[in-house]
Design a protein around this motif. Structure first.
Motif, PDB file in Angstrom:
ATOM      1  N   GLU B  86     -28.822 -16.636  -4.537  1.00  0.00           N
ATOM      2  CA  GLU B  86     -28.081 -17.427  -3.563  1.00  0.00           C
ATOM      3  C   GLU B  86     -26.648 -17.625  -4.047  1.00  0.00           C
ATOM      4  O   GLU B  86     -26.402 -17.774  -5.248  1.00  0.00           O
ATOM      5  N   PRO B 149     -42.267 -26.177  -2.454  1.00  0.00           N
ATOM      6  CA  PRO B 149     -40.974 -26.810  -2.227  1.00  0.00           C
ATOM      7  C   PRO B 149     -39.804 -25.853  -2.462  1.00  0.00           C
ATOM      8  O   PRO B 149     -38.659 -26.202  -2.194  1.00  0.00           O
ATOM      9  N   ILE B 230     -26.451 -26.856  -7.738  1.00  0.00           N
ATOM     10  CA  ILE B 230     -27.456 -27.123  -6.698  1.00  0.00           C
ATOM     11  C   ILE B 230     -26.828 -27.778  -5.472  1.00  0.00           C
ATOM     12  O   ILE B 230     -27.520 -28.357  -4.652  1.00  0.00           O
ATOM     13  N   GLU B 232     -25.637 -28.539  -1.911  1.00  0.00           N
ATOM     14  CA  GLU B 232     -26.192 -28.088  -0.634  1.00  0.00           C
ATOM     15  C   GLU B 232     -25.080 -27.834   0.361  1.00  0.00           C
ATOM     16  O   GLU B 232     -23.981 -28.373   0.250  1.00  0.00           O
ATOM     17  N   ILE B 251     -34.410 -16.073   5.860  1.00  0.00           N
ATOM     18  CA  ILE B 251     -34.350 -17.518   6.050  1.00  0.00           C
ATOM     19  C   ILE B 251     -32.979 -17.974   5.581  1.00  0.00           C
ATOM     20  O   ILE B 251     -32.707 -18.025   4.384  1.00  0.00           O
ATOM     21  N   GLU B 253     -31.344 -20.827   5.829  1.00  0.00           N
ATOM     22  CA  GLU B 253     -31.169 -22.150   5.238  1.00  0.00           C
ATOM     23  C   GLU B 253     -32.178 -22.357   4.131  1.00  0.00           C
ATOM     24  O   GLU B 253     -33.307 -21.915   4.229  1.00  0.00           O
ATOM     25  N   ARG B 254     -31.743 -23.070   3.110  1.00  0.00           N
ATOM     26  CA  ARG B 254     -32.695 -23.453   2.080  1.00  0.00           C
ATOM     27  C   ARG B 254     -33.691 -24.418   2.681  1.00  0.00           C
ATOM     28  O   ARG B 254     -33.337 -25.256   3.492  1.00  0.00           O
ATOM     29  N   ARG B 255     -34.925 -24.299   2.277  1.00  0.00           N
ATOM     30  CA  ARG B 255     -35.937 -25.241   2.715  1.00  0.00           C
ATOM     31  C   ARG B 255     -35.530 -26.624   2.266  1.00  0.00           C
ATOM     32  O   ARG B 255     -35.257 -26.833   1.093  1.00  0.00           O
TER      33      ARG B 255
END
Lengths: 310, 255
Positions: B86, B149, B230, B232, B251, B253-255
């Motif tokens: 990412e 998660p 990290i 967001e 996907i 977006e990050r979960r």
């Protein structure tokens, strides 16, 4: 956009299994309380028993085929562990068998043979706890995951049980209104039945309102993951219109007000309860639509939201 | 008793056997030469091998050679990834930066995917702590995918099984490094037994400020990061972005 791993078959399963389990639970409870009741109450028990297993089987069929290779589902019966899905599978399998037998016992209208009445009662004792298990385990299943803050709440299981009982009651109400004995001499019994169904459903919808209020309230008052997740159904969120129009207005407030309108004169002023076919059909359909919308909102909202920080 | 969620498998019985007293010491030394030197004093749980990874993001250049090596190693279908990188872009010109965050299954010590699996198809291997999916038992219910998660799992579109990184079990069991570690041109990844205080990974974890992802979820991940960013994705209300996260997956977006 997040990936929806659980789509329409799962949503339909949650709705249909809840409805069927709710109907059988209501039927069993009414049958077991028959002692103090008018004899016509047998109609509620009979219709609940007859219609209940069908949606459960249909929903189960949908999720089994949703797996892609349906025979793989047999792996679930190779073991039992503490996963809510494992316990739920066993409860569901038992429920399908026993509620099927329970329904068969109700095919003859009268319990002509003495053993039939006994079989009905024994199966009702088994089907009521199993029906509640089938209705509750899906809520526990979704609520067990910290990775899904929208679902990760013990109150979700409570909401699912109330919604299952209320949609089950609505399904019985609809069946009695459409197919119940309509002859003049049976009128009083039918109105007694509908009074019981309508007043119980009003109580269940009231409980649902309370649980949804608590759910929104706690989510709104907190910060972080849960607050962020619940924003999708608060005004301005992507699922807000379906939630407020579909679940709250059509699914709960409209039928609740209509049911109070029917029930209150008898409840408070001792007047005769007037059964109204149009009203009962409308109320039952809106409760069913709202129950489906609720499952849809919850399954989708849980998957489009996640923890806010990595 | 961290294993209590899944009590009834034969594997679990094996773990409990391993955990029991004198058997543990013999088994631990028999299981691997990587067992810690002070194995006699340490508990049975600690003396087991727990493979883990340390990713030094300062050495990562975001080249995706790990993602590609993983794709090639497992013939991972289009649209899904076992290993991915990412990008996090931050700031407004000229004060900008871009950080890289390689991702994979964390092979948690408290894996939620294992706790929710209804068939016992997903389990944590007692001998090396790798979380694997037994495709003979998996029914494709996707419960584990919901429960992870880290979004490390996906439904393999070809086989319809749950799938994810397995630390290249086929390579590791032959003494090779996982493919992503092998191919990392910056040397950003260190693989080894985090329960062995003498291993390279344990020494580097001790010597550096390390983090794991989402420690608050209680999963006790075994993939550690040095200087992981990290941050967001920020709300982009005013049109000029300050933070943009690119997952390089289907996907977005990050979960």
């Amino acid at each position: 956009m997040h990936e929806l791993n659980w789509g329409l078959p799962v949503i339909l399963y949650l709705f249909l299994a809840g409805l069927g389990a709710g109907a059988v639970t209501v039927s069993g409870s009414v049958l077991l309380r028959k002692g103090g009741f008018h004899d016509s109450r047998m109609d509620i028990a009979r219709y609940g028993a007859l219609i209940g297993p069908i949606p459960v089987m249909l929903g189960t069929f949908l999720i089994v085929f949703e797996l892609g290779q349906p025979f793989r589902a047999l792996n679930l019966f190779k073991m039992i562990n503490l996963s809510p899905m494992s316990i739920g599978t066993w409860a569901l399998a038992l429920f399908i068998i026993l509620s099927g037998l329970y329904a068969i016992c109700f095919i003859p209208r009268q319990a002509t043979w003495p053993w039939l009445g006994k079989a009905r009662r024994v199966l009702a004792w088994l089907c009521v706890p199993l029906g509640i298990s089938v209705a509750i385990y899906t809520g526990v299943l979704l609520g067990a995951m910290p990775a899904r803050p929208f679902w990760n709440s013990p109150i979700l299981a409570g909401l699912f049980v109330l919604s299952a009982l209320s949609t089950g009651t609505a399904a019985i109400m609809l069946t009695v209104a459409l197919f119940g004995e309509k002859s003049a001499e049976h009128r009083e019994g039918r109105e007694n039945d509908q009074y019981l169904l309508v007043s119980s459903d009003a109580l269940l919808l009231g409980g649902e309102m309370l649980v949804i209020f608590l759910f929104l309230m706690f989510a709104h008052l907190t910060i972080g993951d849960v607050r962020h997740a619940v924003e999708v159904i608060l005004p301005g969120g992507s699922l807000a219109s379906l939630f407020w129009w579909g679940v709250v207005l059509i699914g709960i407030l409209f039928p609740f007000v209509m049911e109070l309108f029917q029930v209150v004169p008898k409840l408070l002023y001792g007047r005769t309860f007037r059964s109204s076919l149009v009203l009962e059909v409308a109320v039952a359909l809106s409760v069913l639509a709202g129950g489906f919308a609720l499952r849809y909102i919850i399954v989708v909202a849980g998957q489009v939201t996640g923890p806010t920080t990595l | 008793m961290n294993d209590q969620e899944k009590p009834d498998t034969s594997r679990r019985g094996f773990v409990q056997l391993l955990a029991g007293g004198a058997v543990a010491a013999t088994a631990a030394s028999a299981l691997g030469s990587l067992a810690p030197a002070g194995g006699a004093e340490s508990t049975a749980k600690q003396s087991r091998i727990q493979y883990g990874m340390l990713i030094d993001t300062r050495r990562c250049i975001g080249c995706h050679s790990c993602s590609v090596a993983c794709k090639a190693e497992f013939d991972v279908p289009l649209g899904v990834n076992k290993s991915w990188v990412e990008y996090t872009e931050k700031g407004t010109f000229p004060n900008v930066n871009r950080h890289f965050l390689p991702r994979l299954c964390n092979h948690c010590s408290e894996p939620q995917c294992v706790a929710v699996c209804p068939t016992g198809a997903t389990y944590k291997r007692p001998q090396d702590g790798i979380v694997v999916v037994d495709s003979g038992l998996c029914i494709g219910c996707k419960y584990c995918i919901q429960a992870c998660p880290y979004d490390a799992r996906f439904l393999n579109p070809v086989t319809n099984f749950a799938d994810k990184c397995d630390f290249c079990i086929h390579r590791v069991s032959k003494g090779l490094l996982p493919s992503c570690v092998n191919s990392c041109i910056g040397g950003a990844r260190i693989f080894g037994d985090v329960n062995d205080p003498e291993s390279e990974i344990s020494r580097q974890i001790a010597a550096n400020a390390v983090t794991v992802l989402r420690p608050g979820k209680g999963t006790e991940p075994n993939v550690y990061y040095i200087e992981a960013d990290i941050t967001e994705q920020a709300e982009n209300s005013d049109g000029s972005y300050r933070v943009r996260v690119t997952t390089h997956r289907s996907i977005k977006e990050r979960r």
